[in-house]
Each structure stands twice: as structure tokens, then as C-alpha cells.
Design a protein around this motif. Sequence first.
Motif, mmCIF file in Angstrom:
data_model
loop_
_atom_site.group_PDB
_atom_site.id
_atom_site.type_symbol
_atom_site.label_atom_id
_atom_site.label_comp_id
_atom_site.label_asym_id
_atom_site.label_seq_id
_atom_site.Cartn_x
_atom_site.Cartn_y
_atom_site.Cartn_z
ATOM 1 N N GLU A 552 0.823 -1.196 0.000
ATOM 2 C CA GLU A 552 0.000 0.000 0.000
ATOM 3 C C GLU A 552 0.866 1.259 0.000
ATOM 4 O OE1 GLU A 552 -2.327 -3.373 1.238
ATOM 5 O OE2 GLU A 552 -0.396 -2.584 1.927
ATOM 6 N N GLU A 553 1.958 1.233 0.775
ATOM 7 C CA GLU A 553 2.807 2.425 0.837
ATOM 8 C C GLU A 553 3.492 2.692 -0.504
ATOM 9 O OE1 GLU A 553 5.491 1.934 4.051
ATOM 10 O OE2 GLU A 553 3.937 2.021 5.613
ATOM 11 N N ILE A 554 4.034 1.634 -1.143
ATOM 12 C CA ILE A 554 4.719 1.854 -2.425
ATOM 13 C C ILE A 554 3.707 2.269 -3.500
ATOM 14 C CG2 ILE A 554 4.592 -0.581 -3.103
ATOM 15 C CD1 ILE A 554 7.392 1.983 -3.850
ATOM 16 N N GLN A 555 2.493 1.724 -3.435
ATOM 17 C CA GLN A 555 1.481 2.134 -4.408
ATOM 18 C C GLN A 555 1.098 3.610 -4.205
ATOM 19 O OE1 GLN A 555 -1.553 -0.835 -3.816
ATOM 20 N NE2 GLN A 555 -0.698 -2.187 -5.411
ATOM 21 N N GLY A 556 1.132 4.062 -2.930
ATOM 22 C CA GLY A 556 0.878 5.480 -2.674
ATOM 23 C C GLY A 556 1.937 6.364 -3.302
ATOM 24 N N LEU A 557 3.228 5.910 -3.200
ATOM 25 C CA LEU A 557 4.308 6.674 -3.829
ATOM 26 C C LEU A 557 4.156 6.688 -5.355
ATOM 27 C CD1 LEU A 557 7.437 5.616 -1.727
ATOM 28 C CD2 LEU A 557 6.191 7.783 -1.643
ATOM 29 N N ILE A 558 3.781 5.535 -5.919
ATOM 30 C CA ILE A 558 3.607 5.458 -7.381
ATOM 31 C C ILE A 558 2.480 6.397 -7.835
ATOM 32 C CG2 ILE A 558 2.881 3.932 -9.257
ATOM 33 C CD1 ILE A 558 4.345 1.653 -7.801
ATOM 34 N N THR A 559 1.393 6.430 -7.048
ATOM 35 C CA THR A 559 0.276 7.322 -7.387
ATOM 36 C C THR A 559 0.719 8.787 -7.353
ATOM 37 O OG1 THR A 559 -1.297 5.724 -6.485
ATOM 38 C CG2 THR A 559 -2.052 8.019 -6.721
ATOM 39 N N ALA A 560 1.496 9.146 -6.300
ATOM 40 C CA ALA A 560 1.983 10.530 -6.200
ATOM 41 C C ALA A 560 2.903 10.866 -7.374
ATOM 42 C CB ALA A 560 2.723 10.720 -4.872
ATOM 43 N N HIS A 561 3.723 9.878 -7.767
ATOM 44 C CA HIS A 561 4.632 10.110 -8.888
ATOM 45 C C HIS A 561 3.850 10.299 -10.196
ATOM 46 C CE1 HIS A 561 8.316 10.053 -11.169
ATOM 47 N NE2 HIS A 561 7.924 8.991 -11.872
ATOM 48 N N GLU A 562 2.790 9.535 -10.361
ATOM 49 C CA GLU A 562 1.963 9.683 -11.564
ATOM 50 C C GLU A 562 1.291 11.058 -11.594
ATOM 51 O OE1 GLU A 562 1.782 7.716 -14.159
ATOM 52 O OE2 GLU A 562 3.243 6.343 -13.212
ATOM 53 N N GLN A 563 0.874 11.515 -10.410
ATOM 54 C CA GLN A 563 0.286 12.859 -10.360
ATOM 55 C C GLN A 563 1.310 13.925 -10.746
ATOM 56 O OE1 GLN A 563 -1.199 13.126 -6.376
ATOM 57 N NE2 GLN A 563 -3.052 11.900 -6.801
ATOM 58 N N PHE A 564 2.561 13.730 -10.272
ATOM 59 C CA PHE A 564 3.626 14.674 -10.636
ATOM 60 C C PHE A 564 3.832 14.685 -12.147
ATOM 61 C CE2 PHE A 564 7.551 16.925 -10.643
ATOM 62 C CZ PHE A 564 8.414 16.236 -11.472
ATOM 63 N N LYS A 565 3.875 13.485 -12.742
ATOM 64 C CA LYS A 565 4.088 13.416 -14.200
ATOM 65 C C LYS A 565 2.955 14.096 -14.968
ATOM 66 C CE LYS A 565 4.790 8.943 -14.647
ATOM 67 N NZ LYS A 565 5.121 7.674 -15.316
ATOM 68 N N SER A 566 1.763 14.078 -14.380
ATOM 69 C CA SER A 566 0.637 14.709 -15.081
ATOM 70 C C SER A 566 0.762 16.238 -15.141
ATOM 71 C CB SER A 566 -0.685 14.320 -14.395
ATOM 72 O OG SER A 566 -0.753 14.890 -13.096
ATOM 73 N N THR A 567 1.620 16.812 -14.256
ATOM 74 C CA THR A 567 1.808 18.278 -14.263
ATOM 75 C C THR A 567 2.918 18.721 -15.226
ATOM 76 O OG1 THR A 567 3.424 18.224 -12.451
ATOM 77 C CG2 THR A 567 1.087 18.350 -11.836
ATOM 78 N N LEU A 568 3.641 17.761 -15.793
ATOM 79 C CA LEU A 568 4.772 18.126 -16.657
ATOM 80 C C LEU A 568 4.353 18.898 -17.917
ATOM 81 C CD1 LEU A 568 7.071 14.957 -16.387
ATOM 82 C CD2 LEU A 568 7.362 17.194 -15.306
ATOM 83 N N PRO A 569 3.243 18.569 -18.580
ATOM 84 C CA PRO A 569 2.860 19.376 -19.765
ATOM 85 C C PRO A 569 2.669 20.854 -19.436
ATOM 86 C CG PRO A 569 1.699 17.290 -19.760
ATOM 87 C CD PRO A 569 2.385 17.370 -18.440
ATOM 88 N N GLU A 570 2.004 21.165 -18.294
ATOM 89 C CA GLU A 570 1.817 22.568 -17.908
ATOM 90 C C GLU A 570 3.151 23.224 -17.598
ATOM 91 O OE1 GLU A 570 -0.768 24.557 -17.878
ATOM 92 O OE2 GLU A 570 -1.992 22.983 -18.790
ATOM 93 N N ALA A 571 4.037 22.459 -16.954
ATOM 94 C CA ALA A 571 5.360 23.011 -16.648
ATOM 95 C C ALA A 571 6.127 23.298 -17.938
ATOM 96 C CB ALA A 571 6.126 22.024 -15.767
ATOM 97 N N ASN A 572 5.973 22.415 -18.911
ATOM 98 C CA ASN A 572 6.662 22.629 -20.188
ATOM 99 C C ASN A 572 6.147 23.890 -20.889
ATOM 100 O OD1 ASN A 572 8.556 21.855 -22.215
ATOM 101 N ND2 ASN A 572 6.845 21.106 -23.451
ATOM 102 N N LYS A 573 4.837 24.151 -20.768
ATOM 103 C CA LYS A 573 4.275 25.385 -21.343
ATOM 104 C C LYS A 573 4.890 26.607 -20.665
ATOM 105 C CE LYS A 573 -0.206 23.447 -22.699
ATOM 106 N NZ LYS A 573 -1.679 23.512 -22.456
ATOM 107 N N GLU A 574 5.047 26.527 -19.321
ATOM 108 C CA GLU A 574 5.664 27.636 -18.603
ATOM 109 C C GLU A 574 7.102 27.848 -19.053
ATOM 110 O OE1 GLU A 574 4.460 29.843 -16.854
ATOM 111 O OE2 GLU A 574 6.136 30.770 -15.794
ATOM 112 N N ARG A 575 7.817 26.751 -19.257
ATOM 113 C CA ARG A 575 9.198 26.840 -19.736
ATOM 114 C C ARG A 575 9.240 27.515 -21.110
ATOM 115 N NH1 ARG A 575 12.425 24.252 -23.194
ATOM 116 N NH2 ARG A 575 10.756 22.793 -23.725
ATOM 117 N N GLU A 576 8.367 27.096 -21.987
ATOM 118 C CA GLU A 576 8.329 27.696 -23.326
ATOM 119 C C GLU A 576 7.984 29.189 -23.262
ATOM 120 O OE1 GLU A 576 5.534 25.238 -25.293
ATOM 121 O OE2 GLU A 576 7.007 23.654 -25.779
ATOM 122 N N ALA A 577 7.076 29.536 -22.291
ATOM 123 C CA ALA A 577 6.710 30.958 -22.151
ATOM 124 C C ALA A 577 7.897 31.779 -21.669
ATOM 125 C CB ALA A 577 5.541 31.093 -21.173
ATOM 126 N N ILE A 578 8.662 31.242 -20.733
ATOM 127 C CA ILE A 578 9.848 31.952 -20.233
ATOM 128 C C ILE A 578 10.885 32.101 -21.350
ATOM 129 C CG2 ILE A 578 11.784 31.750 -18.627
ATOM 130 C CD1 ILE A 578 9.845 30.393 -16.683
#
Length: 915
Positions: A552-578
Motif C-alpha cells: 500500500e505504501e509503495i502504491q501510494g508513492l507510485i500514485t503521487a509520482h503519476e500525479q507529478f508526471k501529469s503536471t509536466l505538460p503545464e510546466a513545459n508550457k511555462e518553460r516555453e513561455a519563459i
Amino acid sequence: MVDYHASNSQASSGGPAIYMDPREQENDWDRDLLLDPAWEKQQRKTFTAWCNSHLRKAGTQIENIEEDFRDGLKLMLLLEVISGERLPKPERGKMRVHKINNVNKALDYIAGKGVKLVSIGAEEIVDGNAKMTLGMIWTIILRFAIQDISVEETSAKEGLLLWCQRKTAPYKNVNVQNFHISWKDGLAFNALIHRHRPELIDYDKLRKDDPLTNLNNAFEVAEKYLDIPKMMDAEDIVNTARPDEKAIMTYVSSFYHAFSGAQKAETAANRICKVLAVNQENEHLMEDYEKLASDLLDWIRRTIPWLENRAPEKTMAEMQQKLEDFRGYRRVHKPPKVQEKCQLEINFNTLQTKLRLSNRPAFMPSEGRMVSDINGSWHNLEGAEKGYEEWMLNEIRRLERLDHLAEKFRQKATIHESWTDGKEAMLTQKDYETASLSEVKALLRKHEAFESDLAAHQDRVEQIAAIAQELNELDYYDSPSVNARCQKICEQWDALGSLTQSRRESLERTEKQLESIDELYLEYAKRAAPFNNWMEGAMEDLQDMFIVHNIEEIQGLITAHEQFKSTLPEANKEREAIQAIQAEVQKIAQYNGIKLSGGNPYTTITPKTIDNKWDKVEQLVPQRDQALQEELAKQQSNDHLRRKFATQANIVGPWIQTKMEEIGRISIEMNGTLEDQLVNLREYEQSIIEYKPNIDQLEGDHQLIQEALIFDNKYTAYTMEHLRVGWEQLLTTIARTINEIENQILTRDAKGISQEQLHEYRTSFNHFDKKGNSGGTKKWTRLDHSGGLMAEEFKACLISLGYDVENNKTGDAEFARIMGIVDPNNSGVVTFQAFIDFMSRETTDTDTADQVIASFKILAADKNFIMAEELRRELPPDQAEYCIARMAPYSGPDAKPGALDYMSFSTALYGESDL
């Protein structure tokens, strides 16, 4: 006929005189046998010699047996000599009537001794009737020489025959089966003499094929050294196909009486030997118990301090070694001690049973070596084991946590120190003093960006301090260096705060004079700084170590990591804007022909830096994916280990409980004889021992679980410690049950209790044994009968057996007396073994101190003391020396030098005084 049980209504009339014992109907004196001249000659000679052996004590003898008893005078004298009593005064007249009266006085005396004389009258004796006279003498011989012979609950002829058989048993070519043919070769007579006086006969030189020599040798030695007159001629015995039985019995009875003194001494010596042998064996068992108990207690005392040592280790490897040492103790060192403890309890119970059976006081071990003391020490040992194992596991968790925190502290401290490097120099420079307005504004904007960055780093500094504090609370071995580094970081952070505030104030003073600032650079700097900080935080998180204990604990970490990866497209847009802002700066400069003299005045974060860090983030994401998947596989493997252990434990646990219940049922069902029960129990014990590989398999699975640092198992309620305790308790219970049956066999054989009596005792005991044991959570118990009677249950059992122990003054006193016997330790519970001992003591007899004193008195020739040489003469050497070493000097008024007090010694053997 003489019949001790005949009624007075059986009148004497007709026929010859016969002596008859109801147990010896086959030995009736048949006057028809006297028609054989050879037998009559043997009886005449033997009876005459026998009479003279007694009459010579009165200074007279007879020559002709039918003539010399006719006047009744020597007949009355013979009876007085052999009985030691005075008969009525004889008549001295010579007339026939005087003789008849004297003979009648003798016959009346014989009848008065319980001998029934049938068809014999004084007239026949007075008339010199040889057959009647021989019959009368045979009656006298049977009554006064043979009837009182008693050997091991047999008497008269059987007793005399058994005595002969026992005494001649060790001799070759001698087999006494009767009182005629067995004596023809003379070897039996010689064997009797050699058995009691070996110096008189060289038995090995006698030959079975030379009966005359053998018989004459025995008769001559008996007459010369034993004062036994020659009653028969060797030729008469050899030349007769079947020697006269009565003559042989008469002759042999003389040997018996000659050796009766030695027989009494031998019996007394045998009794003493038996008592001393029991005492010596019990002392040996006591010494064995004391040594085994002392060794076991010493081992426990040496082991507990080791288990109570809580000195922590600095590294995980050192604690793992401690855990391995503890496993070695559990596997190698403890199991033999478990067996020794079980054997010690069995030996103690066996010894107490033997002491009770031999009427000895109960064995009280030395202070501190009671079974209860050993059980208490064992309980302390197991408590120390449990505490030591729990401590080690907690220490391993603590060290694991410490290693993780220390590494995390080093990583964050290194990142922070890298960030702060050169910041003090930057904050203390005076570049704004010679700068243009635009440059000052740029410096101010740059400083605002730095403050934003500084604020972003505040969380990291707080995390570093919090980690250092936790390391101190967990007693980390390298806390001093951690504290020093943390202190340096905090002091530097405070200095940076002060310098930042000071520089801002300086720039704001200059800002009033400086106006120009490139908004585009400023926007770039403001957006690049937090984005750069976000990327640094992301890289730190992606490289951060993690520790989990379940899926359960490792699956919680995997879920958090997947959530982080889901924010990468928005971060990439910010990078392109900068990056677009920087591109716009270049476009405007080119368009307006502006020559840029350097980089962005508001920030040191270049587009290349942002791109490099973004590339780094993209590289770390799949690495983090791989690490999380590897940890997931590890946790799945651990979960498999948990399931494997739980599957086997959920089988073994109920199996142990079932076996405990079956043992409880077996111990009360009483199927078959005790020997059958013992065989069944031993087969049952073997089947339990054969189950040991399942326990070993569980131990192996448990070791794998511990090596994998698995500390919980939701699939089973059983722990390895629980199963170990159950297994050891199962082995101990079956061993104790077997020992109980063995002690019952000992009691039965020693006390002569039949199988039916034991069955009756067990049935009565089980009927009142109604209170079952109640086991708590995870207790291994027998769920049927308790195996012991409480006081009120035992009283009800006694009442059912006919004992008067009702609730009244007399009954209460009797019940208190019985409870003192069956429960001397006042435990409030009467065991089945104590119940059997009490019942057997009520119905059987055992040796007592008075019997032993009487035996010693025989050896001491009726003296109140005994000499050492008398003990050495009558007892085997080792038991004679045993008595001499323990007997106190005799201090009575008739004491002699070297006299020993056998009375106090005998009393001490039975616990009535100190030995």
C-alpha cells in the motif's frame, strides 16, 4: 487324624492314628504303608533317633520305640522336652492301669494342642503296637517339628520343601521336588550343610554316581558338627526304590531347625539390604537431580544477562550480526536446555513416586532448586528472550530510520550549501554605487528575485533543522557532526537574511535616482526564478530516498509520482513561455539596433540553465519509475513470504491445539491396560515428533521474513514465538502424560494394585474432575478435564468411596488428615498420582521403621546396639559400610566401645529424625 479345622462333633473311633493338615491331604499317614518292611525299618530308626535327640536333653534315651513308650513315662518326658511345658504328674505304678493313665495324659496333651487323634488309644501303645506307636510319633513330629515351619507364606510340608529348594537352588545336580527320590544321591543333604556351613563340606569333590559316600559324608558331618544325630542308614536309602517320605521329612526338619538361627539372620539381613538399596538409589537420584538443576540454573543465570544487554550498535550490519547470534541461540543452544528441563521434571516426579512407594519422606531439593524455582527462572529467561528480540527489531528499525534521515540530511545540506555558496559576497558588493539608473533598477529587480529565491529556500532550511532534531531524538551516533553542520547552516542563513535586508535598503535609497529598467528582463527573471526553484525541488524529490514496508505504501508513492508526471505538460508550457520572453528581448534589441552588453541584469538564470535542468528532470522521471517498480516487486515478494508463512502457520497452529486436546482426552479415557496406554502414548509421541519438519519449515520461512525486515503479517494471527511455545508445550505435555502412566505402573507393581482397581480409581477421580481448564487468548491448553481435584471435589470423591468426611467435627478432622497426606504443599489441588498413592497406602503394607529396628535387633543378637564387625559379617560390603558411616555411636547404659545406634538410624531412614 489331626484336623485344625474339624468340628468337635467328629468323634474318635476305630482305625490307626493319622496326623492331617487340610493343605496336605496327599501326605496322610497311611498305616498300610507300614506293611512295607523297608519303610517300617527306616521310620523306626529315624523316629527313634529323633526322639533321642530330644530325650538326651533330659539325660535319657530309648532303645526300642514300641517298648520304651509303653509305660507312658518317657512319652510324657519327650513331650515336656519338645514343648517346654509341664505335663500332669505321671503315675509311678507298674500296673497296666497306671501305664494307660500315663499314655492318656500324653495323648490328652497332644489333643490339647489342636491335634485331632483319630482311632488311637492308650491300650495300643501300652500293648506295644508298633504301627500305632510309629503313627503317634509321626503325629508328634508333624505337630512340633514341621507344622510351625513357615517360608514365604507357605507352611508345614510346603514350607519345608520351599526352604530346601531355595537353599539348594545354586547347586549343580540338585533338584529337590519331594521328600523321597530327590534325596537318594545324598547331594541335597550336602548342599544344605554347605549352604550354611561351607567350611564343613567340599561340595565340588562330591559325585552324583556315589550316593553312599555322599550320604555318609552328610550324616557324619551333621552328627559331628551340627549336633544332628544320625537318623537313617545310607544303605537303607540307596537300596530302597523310594525312601520313606516321613523319615526323610523328619531328618530334613532337624536340618531346618539347626539352621533356623542363620535363616532368621539371613531374613533380617535381606530386609536391611532391601531398605538400604532403596535408600542408596534414592540418594543417587537426588544427587542427579541436584546436579542437573544446578547446571540448568547456572546456564539460565549466564544467559539472562546476555539477553538483557541493551547496548546499542552504531551500524545496521552490527545489529544484523546480533540478530544472527540470537537466531543461533534459538536454534542450537536453547533446544537441548528445553529437553533438560523436561527431563528434570520427569526425574523429580519419578523420584517422589519411588519415595512414596518406599514409605520415605518426600524429597525437598536444596533452596532455590525446586521445580517451581526452575520454572520461575525459565519464565524469566523467556521474558528476557522476548524483550531482547523486540529490542533488536526496534533497534534495526531505528538504525534503518537513522540511516535514511542521515542520508537525507546530507543531500539537503549539500544542495543548500551549494546554493548559498557566494551569496554573502554578492550581497555585500557595492556595485550599485557606480551604476546607472537602469543598472540600479536592474540591481533592485535582481535583488527582489533573490529574495523570492531566498524565501523559497526557507522551507529547505527548516527541513534540515527538523531532520537534525529527529536524529538527535533517535540518538544518532554521529549527532555531533550533524549538529555542527546544521548550526553552521542556520547561522549562515541568519547572516544571509540580515545581508539581504541591508542590500535592499541600499537599493531602495538609490532607486529614487534611477528609473530605467527593462520590464522584459524583469518579467523573465520573476518567472524564471520560481520555475527554476520548482525544477530544483522536482530534481530533489525525484532523487529523494524512500522506505516503505508494504504494497500500500509503495502504491501510494507510485500514485503521487503519476500525479507529478501529469503536471509536466503545464510546466513545459511555462518553460516555453519563459524562453519566449528571452526570445522577445533579442527580437526587440535586434529590431531597435540595441547592443546588449551582458546577460539579464535581473537574474543569473539563463535559458540554457532552464533547458539543462528541464532535460535533467526528464531524465530523472524514468529513473524514478524504475526505482518505484523495483520496490513494488520487492514488496510483492515480501507479501508472498507473508502469505507462505501464514498458510503453514494457520495449519500448524490448529494442529498443535488439536493434539493438546487429544492428549487431554487420552489421559482420561483409560482404554486398555496401563502398558497398552503407555505403548499408545509413545506411538502418539513419535507421531508428534515426526511432525517436527513442519516446525522447521516454518522456522526457515520465519528467518526469510526477518531477513527481509518484514515486521507484520495481516494474513495470520500466529507468530513464530507463539508456535514455538505451543510446540514446546505439546512435547512437554506428552512427556508428562507418559511419565504419569509410568508412575502409575510403578505404583501398581510396588503396591500390588490390580488393573481393575486402577480403573476404578481413575473412574472415580474422573467423575469428580469436572472443572475444565479455560484458556485465554492464544493459550495452549487441554480443553477437557483439569487433571486435578479441588478440595470439595476430593471430599465428594472420598464420600463416594465410603470415607466418613461429612461436615462435622470428626469428619472435618479426618478430611484434614487425608489432605495433609495427598496435598502436603497446601496447593489446594489433589493430583491423580497423589490419589493413587493414598488409596494404595490405605490397602497395602510397606516396610516401617519398627520392622527395620526388629531386623537389626536380630542381627545384634537382641542387643540394643550393634557392632561394626556384626554388620560386615551379615550385610554385603557396600551396604555394611553405608550403615557404619551413618550410624551414631550408641550411648546407652550397656554401651561398649565401638557400639553403634541402629535404632536412631532406622528411624531416620523413614524421615522420623535427621539421618
